[in-house]
Design an enzyme around this catalytic site. Structure first.
Site, PDB file in Angstrom:
ATOM      1  N   ASP A  67       0.821  -1.207   0.000  1.00 39.59           N
ATOM      2  CA  ASP A  67       0.000   0.000   0.000  1.00 39.59           C
ATOM      3  C   ASP A  67       0.859   1.263   0.000  1.00 39.59           C
ATOM      4  OD1 ASP A  67       0.910  -0.417   2.591  1.00 39.59           O
ATOM      5  OD2 ASP A  67      -1.068  -0.888   3.389  1.00 39.59           O
ATOM      6  N   ASN A 137      -7.663  -3.897  13.980  1.00 42.07           N
ATOM      7  CA  ASN A 137      -9.046  -4.177  13.564  1.00 42.07           C
ATOM      8  C   ASN A 137      -9.122  -5.308  12.535  1.00 42.07           C
ATOM      9  OD1 ASN A 137      -8.044  -2.995  11.269  1.00 42.07           O
ATOM     10  ND2 ASN A 137      -9.532  -1.324  11.166  1.00 42.07           N
ATOM     11  N   HIS A 139      -7.311  -5.546   9.721  1.00 37.94           N
ATOM     12  CA  HIS A 139      -7.031  -5.222   8.314  1.00 37.94           C
ATOM     13  C   HIS A 139      -5.699  -5.815   7.853  1.00 37.94           C
ATOM     14  CE1 HIS A 139      -4.988  -1.075   9.327  1.00 37.94           C
ATOM     15  NE2 HIS A 139      -4.056  -1.956   9.068  1.00 37.94           N
ATOM     16  N   GLU A 144      -9.665  -2.409   4.983  1.00 35.10           N
ATOM     17  CA  GLU A 144     -10.361  -2.221   6.254  1.00 35.10           C
ATOM     18  C   GLU A 144     -11.548  -3.188   6.351  1.00 35.10           C
ATOM     19  OE1 GLU A 144      -8.869  -0.659   8.351  1.00 35.10           O
ATOM     20  OE2 GLU A 144      -8.361   1.407   7.858  1.00 35.10           O
TER      21      GLU A 144
HETATM   22  C1  GLP Z   1      -0.687  -0.246   8.716  1.00 32.21           C
HETATM   23  C2  GLP Z   1      -0.432  -0.929   7.349  1.00 32.21           C
HETATM   24  C3  GLP Z   1      -0.535  -2.421   7.442  1.00 32.21           C
HETATM   25  C4  GLP Z   1       0.072  -2.876   8.754  1.00 32.21           C
HETATM   26  C5  GLP Z   1      -0.794  -2.405   9.891  1.00 32.21           C
HETATM   27  C6  GLP Z   1      -0.227  -2.687  11.268  1.00 32.21           C
HETATM   28  O1  GLP Z   1      -1.535   0.817   8.709  1.00 32.21           O
HETATM   29  N1  GLP Z   1      -1.205  -0.461   6.246  1.00 32.21           N
HETATM   30  O2  GLP Z   1       0.113  -3.020   6.325  1.00 32.21           O
HETATM   31  O3  GLP Z   1       0.158  -4.278   8.794  1.00 32.21           O
HETATM   32  O4  GLP Z   1      -1.204  -1.085   9.736  1.00 32.21           O
HETATM   33  O5  GLP Z   1       0.836  -1.859  11.560  1.00 32.21           O
HETATM   34  P1  GLP Z   1       1.807  -2.062  12.793  1.00 32.21           P
HETATM   35  O6  GLP Z   1       2.760  -3.130  12.411  1.00 32.21           O
HETATM   36  O7  GLP Z   1       2.485  -0.725  12.952  1.00 32.21           O
HETATM   37  O8  GLP Z   1       0.976  -2.418  13.954  1.00 32.21           O
END
Ligand code: GLP
Length: 268
Positions: A67, A137, A139, A144
């Site tokens: 992303d 959540n 995702h 989402e």
């Molecule tokens: C982000 C990314 C995801 C990631 C998630 C968790 O917003 N878009 O690809 O896996 O949220 O992030 P973190 O590893 O900082 O908890």
């Protein structure tokens, strides 16, 4: 799904790095799917260490990130391009022309750009190994809750929970994007192997929903239940709400025995 529970987050990172090394060192022109967020930072630093120790080379590797934020330039410190450069690309021998993120040029149709990203992945031969984190959540990427399980690369509006979770990374006066271009759930499911890393107590509920909840758009990561080769690497805290922890530990011991006898075999 193969669920593997480790003592701590560092062991999760080291194991993920072994998976990447196995692919990159064995397959000609490997294609890696990459993730951002706090969780894979320790994976990237383990890979940089392997590179410095001459244990891995990324010269032939192509990468596709999950992303990218919309509405900020690549040069912005908050962009995922900047994140990847800082945490991995600038420190290894990868050809940056073969590193792709689903960027969306202003003034161009985002739908077309999403489909062009899908084409680019297909032209590279598809993703061999997709690294994933998970949102609190549930995702994956920026898919989402309520995202179509058949979705492809497109623009998504970030949920309030995700905006809150990620606000820690933005200064008070800094613009926090509310839109992102993300691979879809079907795009992720196309990868030959999927390696999801989750660490920390705040991921425990999402991990439980993903592994043993209903297959549902309410928890996008639950779509991985339908993937042939989904491997879930957890630390103890992220695994803490799973009911069958003992079974996963036992099953992993059995798998290790089989691997020892027959060697590892990944069908890339
Ligand atoms: C982000 C990314 C995801 C990631 C998630 C968790 O917003 N878009 O690809 O896996 O949220 O992030 P973190 O590893 O900082 O908890």
């Amino acid at each position: 799904m193969q669920v593997i529970i480790f003592d701590n987050a560092q062991d999760v990172a080291e194991s993920a790095a072994e998976w990447v090394a196995e692919l990159v060192n064995k397959k000609p022109n490997p294609v890696l799917g990459l993730a951002t967020g706090s969780t894979p930072i320790s994976l990237y630093s383990a890979l940089v260490n392997k590179y410095k120790a001459d244990q891995i080379s990324f010269k032939q590797t192509t990468t596709f990130n999950l992303d990218e934020y919309l509405g900020i330039e690549e040069t912005n410190k908050q962009s995922y391009r900047h994140f990847m450069n800082e945490n991995l690309f600038d420190h290894v021998d990868i050809d940056k022309d073969k590193t792709f993120l689903p960027t969306c040029n202003q003034g161009e149709n985002p739908r077309k750009q999403g489909l062009a990203y899908e084409d680019k992945i297909a032209d590279a031969g598809g993703i061999d190994l997709q690294i994933l984190g998970i949102g609190a959540n549930g995702h994956i990427g920026f898919n989402e809750p309520t995202s179509s399980l058949a979705s492809r690369t497109r623009i998504k509006t970030l949920s309030q929970q995700t905006l809150n979770d990620n606000s820690r990374l933005f200064a008070a006066d800094e613009f926090q994007p509310t839109l992102a271009m993300t691979m879809g759930i079907a795009t992720i499911l196309d990868a030959r192997y999927v390696l999801l890393m989750a660490t920390g107590k705040n991921k425990a509920k999402a991990v439980k929903d993903m592994v043993s909840g209903a297959l549902s758009a309410a928890c996008p990561a639950s779509a991985l239940q339908q993937h042939e080769n989904a491997v879930i690497l957890l630390d103890k805290e992220a695994a803490s709400e799973l009911e069958d922890q003992e079974y996963y530990v036992w099953a992993n011991m059995q798998n290790q025995k089989v691997n020892k006898e027959f060697g590892l075999y990944h069908n890339y």
